[in-house]
Design a protein around this motif. Structure first.
Motif, short mmCIF file in Angstrom:
data_model
loop_
_atom_site.label_atom_id
_atom_site.label_comp_id
_atom_site.label_asym_id
_atom_site.label_seq_id
_atom_site.Cartn_x
_atom_site.Cartn_y
_atom_site.Cartn_z
N UNK A 46 4.00 58.34 20.90
CA UNK A 46 2.53 58.78 21.71
C UNK A 46 3.05 58.09 23.18
N UNK A 47 3.47 56.83 23.32
CA UNK A 47 3.45 56.23 24.45
C UNK A 47 4.95 56.31 24.86
N UNK A 48 5.57 57.44 25.60
CA UNK A 48 6.84 57.70 25.71
C UNK A 48 7.15 56.95 27.00
N UNK A 49 6.18 56.78 28.18
CA UNK A 49 6.35 56.46 29.40
C UNK A 49 6.30 54.89 29.32
N UNK A 50 7.27 54.36 30.03
CA UNK A 50 7.36 52.87 29.93
C UNK A 50 6.59 52.41 31.22
N UNK A 51 5.77 51.26 31.18
CA UNK A 51 4.83 50.84 32.27
C UNK A 51 5.48 49.60 32.78
N UNK A 52 6.20 48.70 32.09
CA UNK A 52 6.73 47.47 32.54
C UNK A 52 8.12 47.51 32.67
N UNK A 53 8.73 47.13 33.78
CA UNK A 53 10.00 47.11 33.85
C UNK A 53 10.87 45.58 34.32
N UNK A 54 12.09 45.74 34.05
CA UNK A 54 12.96 44.43 34.60
C UNK A 54 13.65 44.76 35.74
N UNK A 55 13.79 43.83 36.73
CA UNK A 55 14.52 44.23 37.81
C UNK A 55 15.48 43.39 37.83
N UNK A 56 16.81 43.91 37.96
CA UNK A 56 18.12 43.12 37.75
C UNK A 56 18.80 43.43 38.93
N UNK A 57 19.60 42.22 39.84
CA UNK A 57 20.35 42.52 40.92
C UNK A 57 21.70 42.52 40.42
N UNK A 58 22.22 43.49 40.66
CA UNK A 58 23.60 43.74 40.29
C UNK A 58 24.80 43.24 41.12
N UNK A 59 24.49 43.75 42.37
CA UNK A 59 25.70 43.25 43.43
C UNK A 59 25.01 43.47 44.84
N UNK A 60 25.77 42.98 45.59
CA UNK A 60 25.34 43.04 47.12
C UNK A 60 26.69 43.15 48.29
N UNK A 61 26.27 43.87 49.35
CA UNK A 61 27.20 43.75 50.32
C UNK A 61 27.53 42.38 50.97
N UNK A 62 28.86 41.98 51.02
CA UNK A 62 29.23 40.62 51.61
C UNK A 62 28.37 40.66 53.12
N UNK A 63 28.38 41.51 53.97
CA UNK A 63 27.78 41.26 55.34
C UNK A 63 26.04 41.15 55.13
N UNK A 64 25.42 41.43 54.04
CA UNK A 64 24.11 41.45 53.81
C UNK A 64 23.65 40.35 53.15
N UNK A 65 24.72 39.60 52.74
CA UNK A 65 24.37 38.20 51.98
C UNK A 65 23.35 37.44 52.66
N UNK A 66 23.19 37.01 53.82
CA UNK A 66 22.18 36.14 54.17
C UNK A 66 20.65 37.05 53.85
N UNK A 67 20.61 38.19 54.26
CA UNK A 67 19.48 38.97 54.35
C UNK A 67 18.99 38.97 52.90
N UNK A 68 19.98 39.36 51.79
CA UNK A 68 19.55 39.29 50.34
C UNK A 68 19.19 37.84 49.97
N UNK A 69 19.92 36.69 50.34
CA UNK A 69 19.26 35.59 49.79
C UNK A 69 17.91 35.38 50.39
N UNK A 70 17.65 35.60 51.74
CA UNK A 70 16.03 35.44 52.09
C UNK A 70 15.21 36.44 51.39
N UNK A 71 15.57 37.49 50.99
CA UNK A 71 14.68 38.44 50.26
C UNK A 71 14.48 37.83 48.94
N UNK A 72 15.52 37.33 48.37
CA UNK A 72 15.30 36.80 46.87
C UNK A 72 14.42 35.47 47.02
N UNK A 73 14.70 34.66 48.06
CA UNK A 73 13.97 33.45 48.19
C UNK A 73 12.56 33.68 48.40
N UNK A 74 11.98 34.76 49.17
CA UNK A 74 10.48 35.04 49.48
C UNK A 74 10.08 35.84 48.09
N UNK A 75 10.89 36.66 47.21
CA UNK A 75 10.35 37.44 45.93
C UNK A 75 10.06 36.31 45.03
#
Length: 178
Positions: free
Chosen positions: A104-133
């Motif tokens: 009856x309830x086929x559509x999922x409403x809650x999800x898990x968010x998983x960090x899989x990988x990142x670009x080496x050049x974007x590492x500082x930006x990703x770290x800041x965003x993870x810190x904020x999130x």
């Protein structure tokens, strides 16, 4: 006696103590109340009730608790201890109900968010965003990002999960909603 009832009784006793300490009463009823409060022995009426309850079987005690809860309008709230131990026993019935409700309830409403990988050049930006999130310190955020793939958030509503995925992808990270 349930934990919530015990807490309420302790709160009332604490309030009576502080009130009696602030306004010393000199009437005969107040003196009797103080004597009764400071007494370690229970009144004969309470002693008789305790004796009767101690002679009940486990099923009769459960019926007594249920009837007291209904008469006194005390909600059923699982609070640690026995309630936590009883939850796994109810799990098989819940699994069967979930299987019936799944089509009856086929559509999922809650999800898990998983960090899989990142670009080496974007590492500082990703770290800041993870810190904020996630509200982590800078050092913890760095360790978190470096230990990818790692679960960022669990049980997130769909719209919030999509915002996180979009923001992280914009920074150069690979993020998956599960």
């Amino acid at each position: 006696m349930s934990v919530s009832c015990r807490y309420a009784a302790q709160s009332c006793a604490r309030q009576l103590r502080t009130t009696a300490a602030r306004t010393p009463l000199r009437t005969s009823s107040a003196v009797a109340l103080q004597r009764r409060y400071n007494s370690t022995e229970a009144s004969p009426k309470i002693s008789a009730i305790v004796d009767q309850i101690s002679q009940l079987t486990l099923l009769e005690t459960a019926d007594l608790v249920a009837s007291l809860k209904s008469r006194l309008n005390i909600p059923d709230l699982p609070v640690g201890g026995f309630a936590a131990a009883a939850a796994p026993a109810a799990a098989p019935a819940a699994v069967e109900e979930a299987e019936d409700a799944a089509p009856a309830a086929a559509e999922k409403t809650l999800f898990s968010v998983k960090l899989m990988a990142f670009d080496a050049g974007a590492k500082p930006k990703v770290i800041k965003e993870v810190k904020n999130l996630l509200g982590l310190s800078l050092v913890d955020s760095k360790k978190f990002v470096e230990s990818a793939p790692k679960l960022m958030k669990e049980s997130v509503p769909k719209d919030e999960a999509e915002k996180i995925v979009a923001a992280m992808k914009e920074l150069g990270a690979t993020v998956v909603m599960e």
